[in-house]
Design an enzyme around this catalytic site. Structure first.
Site, PDB file in Angstrom:
ATOM      1  N   GLU A  52       0.801  -1.222   0.000  1.00 43.44           N
ATOM      2  CA  GLU A  52       0.000   0.000   0.000  1.00 43.44           C
ATOM      3  C   GLU A  52       0.836   1.276   0.000  1.00 43.44           C
ATOM      4  O   GLU A  52       0.354   2.323  -0.458  1.00 43.44           O
ATOM      5  CB  GLU A  52      -0.928   0.002   1.218  1.00 43.44           C
ATOM      6  N   ASP A  68      -8.867  10.153  -5.307  1.00 41.06           N
ATOM      7  CA  ASP A  68      -9.416   8.828  -5.613  1.00 41.06           C
ATOM      8  C   ASP A  68     -10.880   8.691  -5.201  1.00 41.06           C
ATOM      9  O   ASP A  68     -11.414   7.585  -5.135  1.00 41.06           O
ATOM     10  CB  ASP A  68      -8.589   7.749  -4.923  1.00 41.06           C
TER      11      ASP A  68
END
Length: 274
Positions: A52, A68
């Site tokens: 991540e 996002d």
């Protein structure tokens, strides 16, 4: 179920040489300490962090706007203002501190955003959060209670539910539990068609620590990453396919116990834990 719905329900790079495989046959994975062992939990979290954050270090002090659709992303588990869990961390920090904190002024706008998203609003809204990123970084670097709050929310939402699933199906090795934990973090642990329980069911009857079952589970996860039920996740999830590649490579190396030193490759980059 997407991450927001699930949460609303609430629930260093190193150039290691290749490690030799153990002699245990692949058909019979060794019984090894799972992630209840703090050292192995640390290794699992370092691996997930490379997935991540491209680093083995947990990014407690990081905060940014990624564009996002989730607003501000912050902290060790990528808590976001658009998916409820960032609000949970800020509230937990207040509880831990026993009163007002440098982030208290953001509770009201985070709550408004959370309520709006629950009603179908824009999860990318950051209205009222001006200066949040700087306040988060400074506070994380100066007050360990914020990092403790992050750990607590992470354990509540992700770690303990994933370990409950692992125990229920008899998965006891560190690597098997890591695979379930990473899936739960990305997919969720709710009742949705792409969530961890659905993937376990699709894999077939649990077989405890049988590596063949774990491989089938990762194959099912790969199919869901390639063709997720929710179209809005398609591009991001397909970019996550190297997560499965890495976990499969650890099966190939028979690193079921996640003992250190351990090295792995993710998306072409080599990482390791001493």
């Amino acid at each position: 179920m997407n991450r927001r719905a699930f949460l609303a329900l609430s629930a260093g790079v190193a150039g290691w040489t290749a490690l030799s495989a153990c002699s245990t046959p692949i058909s019979a994975a060794p019984r090894a300490p799972g992630l209840a062992d703090p050292a192995r939990k640390h290794v699992a979290e370092a691996i997930i962090s490379t997935f991540e954050n491209s680093t083995t270090e947990l990014p407690y002090a990081e905060a940014q706007r990624l564009g996002d659709g989730r607003g501000i992303t912050a902290g060790r588990a990528g808590f976001t203002s658009g998916t409820h869990d960032l609000l949970l961390v800020v509230r937990r920090y207040e509880q831990t501190a026993g009163g007002s904190t440098p982030l208290t002024r953001y509770v009201r706008p985070l709550t408004r955003i959370d309520a709006a998203v629950a009603d179908g609003g824009d999860g990318d809204s950051t209205r009222g959060l001006d200066g949040f990123e700087d306040a988060w970084r400074r506070t994380s670097q100066t007050d360990p209670r914020l990092d403790q709050a992050q750990d607590a929310v992470y354990d509540d939402l992700y770690f303990r539910p994933a370990m409950d699933r692992a125990r229920a199906i008899g998965v006891t090795t560190g690597l098997g539990q890591l695979a379930l934990l990473d899936t739960g973090i990305q997919h969720g642990i709710g009742p949705g068609p792409d969530d961890l329980p659905a993937l376990i069911t699709e894999t077939g009857p649990p077989a405890g620590d049988d590596p063949a079952w774990l491989r089938r589970f990762l194959e099912v996860r790969r199919r869901h990453l390639e063709n997720p039920a929710y179209e809005e996740t398609t591009e991001v999830w397909r970019e996550s396919l190297p997560r499965v590649d890495t976990l499969e490579s650890l099966i190939d190396q028979q690193r079921f116990d996640l003992a250190t030193p351990l090295s792995w490759t993710f998306a072409g980059t080599r990482f390791g834990v001493a």
